[in-house]
Design a protein around this motif. Structure first.
Motif, PDB file in Angstrom:
ATOM      1  N   GLY A  31     -22.988 -11.906  10.026  1.00  0.00           N
ATOM      2  CA  GLY A  31     -21.850 -12.361   9.237  1.00  0.00           C
ATOM      3  C   GLY A  31     -22.254 -13.084   7.978  1.00  0.00           C
ATOM      4  N   VAL A  32     -23.573 -13.151   7.697  1.00  0.00           N
ATOM      5  CA  VAL A  32     -24.063 -13.738   6.443  1.00  0.00           C
ATOM      6  C   VAL A  32     -23.804 -12.741   5.322  1.00  0.00           C
ATOM      7  N   LEU A  33     -23.283 -13.234   4.202  1.00  0.00           N
ATOM      8  CA  LEU A  33     -22.968 -12.344   3.089  1.00  0.00           C
ATOM      9  C   LEU A  33     -24.218 -12.062   2.264  1.00  0.00           C
ATOM     10  N   ARG A  34     -24.579 -10.791   2.169  1.00  0.00           N
ATOM     11  CA  ARG A  34     -25.636 -10.311   1.286  1.00  0.00           C
ATOM     12  C   ARG A  34     -24.972  -9.553   0.141  1.00  0.00           C
ATOM     13  N   GLY A  35     -25.689  -9.295  -0.927  1.00  0.00           N
ATOM     14  CA  GLY A  35     -25.098  -8.531  -2.014  1.00  0.00           C
ATOM     15  C   GLY A  35     -25.763  -8.756  -3.341  1.00  0.00           C
ATOM     16  N   LYS A  36     -25.000  -8.590  -4.412  1.00  0.00           N
ATOM     17  CA  LYS A  36     -25.522  -8.649  -5.782  1.00  0.00           C
ATOM     18  C   LYS A  36     -24.438  -9.189  -6.709  1.00  0.00           C
ATOM     19  N   TRP A  37     -24.880  -9.625  -7.871  1.00  0.00           N
ATOM     20  CA  TRP A  37     -23.982  -9.840  -8.995  1.00  0.00           C
ATOM     21  C   TRP A  37     -24.134  -8.634  -9.924  1.00  0.00           C
ATOM     22  N   ILE A  38     -23.024  -7.971 -10.186  1.00  0.00           N
ATOM     23  CA  ILE A  38     -23.042  -6.797 -11.056  1.00  0.00           C
ATOM     24  C   ILE A  38     -22.264  -7.131 -12.327  1.00  0.00           C
ATOM     25  N   PRO A  39     -22.817  -6.838 -13.510  1.00  0.00           N
ATOM     26  CA  PRO A  39     -22.096  -7.152 -14.753  1.00  0.00           C
ATOM     27  C   PRO A  39     -20.700  -6.539 -14.756  1.00  0.00           C
ATOM     28  N   GLY A  40     -19.762  -7.290 -15.284  1.00  0.00           N
ATOM     29  CA  GLY A  40     -18.393  -6.807 -15.314  1.00  0.00           C
ATOM     30  C   GLY A  40     -18.246  -5.488 -16.040  1.00  0.00           C
ATOM     31  N   GLY A  41     -19.069  -5.259 -17.085  1.00  0.00           N
ATOM     32  CA  GLY A  41     -18.976  -4.019 -17.839  1.00  0.00           C
ATOM     33  C   GLY A  41     -19.328  -2.794 -17.031  1.00  0.00           C
ATOM     34  N   ALA A  42     -20.077  -2.992 -15.930  1.00  0.00           N
ATOM     35  CA  ALA A  42     -20.448  -1.876 -15.051  1.00  0.00           C
ATOM     36  C   ALA A  42     -19.616  -1.864 -13.787  1.00  0.00           C
ATOM     37  N   GLY A  43     -18.581  -2.712 -13.757  1.00  0.00           N
ATOM     38  CA  GLY A  43     -17.812  -2.868 -12.525  1.00  0.00           C
ATOM     39  C   GLY A  43     -17.182  -1.584 -12.035  1.00  0.00           C
ATOM     40  N   GLY A  44     -16.697  -0.747 -12.934  1.00  0.00           N
ATOM     41  CA  GLY A  44     -16.057   0.492 -12.515  1.00  0.00           C
ATOM     42  C   GLY A  44     -16.970   1.411 -11.739  1.00  0.00           C
ATOM     43  N   LYS A  45     -18.276   1.319 -11.978  1.00  0.00           N
ATOM     44  CA  LYS A  45     -19.225   2.200 -11.276  1.00  0.00           C
ATOM     45  C   LYS A  45     -19.284   1.893  -9.785  1.00  0.00           C
ATOM     46  N   ILE A  46     -18.931   0.668  -9.402  1.00  0.00           N
ATOM     47  CA  ILE A  46     -18.944   0.311  -7.978  1.00  0.00           C
ATOM     48  C   ILE A  46     -18.047   1.270  -7.208  1.00  0.00           C
ATOM     49  N   TRP A  47     -16.895   1.623  -7.792  1.00  0.00           N
ATOM     50  CA  TRP A  47     -15.949   2.505  -7.133  1.00  0.00           C
ATOM     51  C   TRP A  47     -16.329   3.977  -7.306  1.00  0.00           C
ATOM     52  N   GLY A  48     -17.097   4.285  -8.327  1.00  0.00           N
ATOM     53  CA  GLY A  48     -17.494   5.672  -8.537  1.00  0.00           C
ATOM     54  C   GLY A  48     -18.781   6.031  -7.823  1.00  0.00           C
ATOM     55  N   ASP A  49     -19.853   5.297  -8.116  1.00  0.00           N
ATOM     56  CA  ASP A  49     -21.170   5.623  -7.569  1.00  0.00           C
ATOM     57  C   ASP A  49     -21.506   4.866  -6.299  1.00  0.00           C
ATOM     58  N   GLY A  50     -20.812   3.780  -6.027  1.00  0.00           N
ATOM     59  CA  GLY A  50     -21.197   2.917  -4.923  1.00  0.00           C
ATOM     60  C   GLY A  50     -22.318   1.974  -5.337  1.00  0.00           C
ATOM     61  N   VAL A  51     -22.745   1.141  -4.415  1.00  0.00           N
ATOM     62  CA  VAL A  51     -23.800   0.154  -4.659  1.00  0.00           C
ATOM     63  C   VAL A  51     -24.954   0.446  -3.711  1.00  0.00           C
ATOM     64  N   ALA A  52     -26.153   0.573  -4.267  1.00  0.00           N
ATOM     65  CA  ALA A  52     -27.329   0.852  -3.450  1.00  0.00           C
ATOM     66  C   ALA A  52     -27.896  -0.451  -2.886  1.00  0.00           C
ATOM     67  N   ILE A  53     -27.959  -0.547  -1.580  1.00  0.00           N
ATOM     68  CA  ILE A  53     -28.557  -1.680  -0.867  1.00  0.00           C
ATOM     69  C   ILE A  53     -29.347  -1.090   0.301  1.00  0.00           C
ATOM     70  N   PRO A  54     -30.524  -1.611   0.619  1.00  0.00           N
ATOM     71  CA  PRO A  54     -31.314  -1.033   1.709  1.00  0.00           C
ATOM     72  C   PRO A  54     -30.560  -1.038   3.039  1.00  0.00           C
ATOM     73  N   LEU A  55     -30.682   0.069   3.768  1.00  0.00           N
ATOM     74  CA  LEU A  55     -30.098   0.145   5.098  1.00  0.00           C
ATOM     75  C   LEU A  55     -30.621  -0.968   6.005  1.00  0.00           C
ATOM     76  N   SER A  56     -31.846  -1.409   5.737  1.00  0.00           N
ATOM     77  CA  SER A  56     -32.500  -2.404   6.587  1.00  0.00           C
ATOM     78  C   SER A  56     -31.920  -3.799   6.422  1.00  0.00           C
ATOM     79  N   ILE A  57     -30.905  -3.965   5.561  1.00  0.00           N
ATOM     80  CA  ILE A  57     -30.259  -5.273   5.438  1.00  0.00           C
ATOM     81  C   ILE A  57     -29.695  -5.706   6.795  1.00  0.00           C
TER      82      ILE A  57
END
Length: 469
Positions: A46-72
């Protein structure tokens, strides 16, 4: 700060291929362009992992997704790789594809700069150009139980209650944190349960929590001064969407922590921070509704029978799933008699000393309150285990033992273990857990908890030094 034009262009381009990006475009139209988008992926604990993504690239989150290792999902509670899981470098440490959870894109009111946040869920490439849910993401474990219930024409209606302490920043004497006492407090430390004066003492902070919840669309309900100095509870309204209810609980913990830091104090969801005071729990209220939205527990004799089956399944699977409800070494300290935390595998009507309580109320509000989980537990895993247990009772037509009345701490009933090692072994060897969560999830979770327990058992505590040095 990224230019709004850049955000709009990126969003518009992505929207041509994926209409989900309209969610980000609508956010920008309503709130302006954020400087960053905080993407949040709850890990196994339940610990939150993640990233800060620049707002200008925010739309890509919904298009391409966010790459994070499966091993998280193979990190321990301290964020270190648990190599024994076999899902780290030996696999090449492959990336998963994280997709935003619809409806979780909100402003971050406590951020010093314009920021948005969105929750993620993880998928893995399927080798054929597509993707499938990553089996170690707890969110998918809850989704599986929701789908099983839906196949029976039943739908969970869920609400979480979260207890927490407000603490002074930094460590106190001997490294022990200190609760923040209301200015009006006098005399020895006291419970002062349901105190209005304690609410008034922290009114600016508590009102900011409520306002942040309003801004983020979290259905915050009652705020209570709880059973110890500096301890509070925030309740969430019921949702007929189990996934959204668990998301609410994860995000409410983050909100409370963020607002508390802004006020110069700490919020702690540690299950038992003080031996002499009450621990902090995560109570879960669950009813089942039919396809028309009516409470199936309130349907006369049939509803009573369904409720009994559910209670029986919860009791029957409680030992096997205890480490999901009490996932921390510290959490087992909370399960002590007389503390309003349950110690027996029991149920009853309007009885706060049992593990599974049926609160008073009219038939349309009939529900089960599951009282075992600590405030530090993973809401998705807790709810997945609860629903799986209820399903076990329904599918097997189980009947529970007689409900307990009065002080359950002093009555004959099977006991919950106070030992984390025993709980891990029960989980790891359970046929029920393998069926409900999958053998691979069972294996990895048990390995991670064994490693966590070993880390605590390798430490020598201060009392040993004081006594034997």
């Amino acid at each position: 700060m990224p230019l709004p034009d850049a955000v709009g262009t990126a969003t518009a381009a992505a929207s041509e291929n994926d209409p989900l990006t309209d969610e980000f475009g609508a956010y920008v139209a309503a709130h302006g362009a954020p400087e960053i988008v905080e993407v949040l992926l709850p890990d196994t604990h339940g610990v939150l992992r993640g990233k800060w993504i620049p707002g200008g690239a925010g739309g890509k989150i919904w298009g391409d997704g966010v790459a994070i290792p499966l091993s998280i999902f193979g990190l321990d509670i301290w964020g270190r790789e648990v190599e024994e899981t076999g899902i780290h470098i030996e696999t090449g440490d492959r990336d998963g594809i994280c997709r935003p959870v619809p409806g979780t894109l909100t402003p971050v009111p406590w951020s010093p700069r314009p920021a948005a946040q969105v929750m993620l869920t993880m998928h893995e490439p399927d080798g054929r150009g597509g993707e499938r849910p990553w089996e170690l993401d707890p969110r998918h474990k809850l989704a599986a139980q929701v789908a099983r219930l839906a196949a029976l024409g039943l739908h969970p209606c869920v609400a979480f209650e979260l207890e927490f302490y407000l603490l002074k920043p930094g460590a106190g004497p001997n490294g022990v944190p200190e609760p923040v006492f209301p200015a009006s407090a006098s005399g020895p430390a006291r419970q002062n349960m349901y105190s209005m004066s304690d609410l008034d003492a922290f009114a600016p902070l508590l009102h900011d929590i409520r306002e942040a919840a309003r801004i983020q669309g979290l259905p915050a309900d009652t705020v209570i001064s709880e059973a110890a100095p500096g301890q509070y509870e925030v309740n969430l309204y019921h949702r007929r969407d189990a996934m959204a209810a668990a998301d609410d609980a994860i995000l409410l913990r983050r909100l409370i922590d963020g607002v508390a830091r802004k006020h110069g104090v700490r919020a702690s969801f540690m299950a038992k921070p003080f031996l002499d005071f009450a621990g902090s729990g995560m109570h879960v209220h669950v009813s089942l509704t039919d396809n028309e939205g009516a409470n199936a527990f309130g349907a006369g004799e049939d509803g009573d029978r369904l409720l009994r089956h559910c209670a029986a399944g919860l009791l029957d699977t409680m030992i096997d799933t205890a480490v999901l409800y009490v996932p921390s070494y510290n959490g087992f300290r909370r399960l002590v008699p007389g503390s309003y935390a349950p110690t027996s595998i029991s149920w009853g009507y309007d009885n706060r000393a049992v593990a599974v309580r049926v609160p008073n109320g009219p038939p349309k509000a009939r529900r089960l309150e599951h009282r075992i989980a600590g405030a530090d537990a993973h809401p998705h895993l807790v709810l997945a285990a609860i629903l799986a247990g209820m399903l076990e009772g329904i599918e097997r037509g189980q009947e529970p033992p007689p409900p307990l009345t009065g002080n359950a701490y002093e009555q004959e009933a099977p006991r919950l273990s106070y030992d984390m090692g025993e709980a891990i072994r029960s989980f790891g060897g359970s046929d029920f857990v393998a069926r409900a969560f999958g053998a691979e999830y069972q294996r990895v979770f048990a390995i991670m908890k064994e490693a966590e327990l070993a880390a605590f058992e390798r430490r020598i505590g201060p009392l040993e030094y004081e006594t034997y040095l």
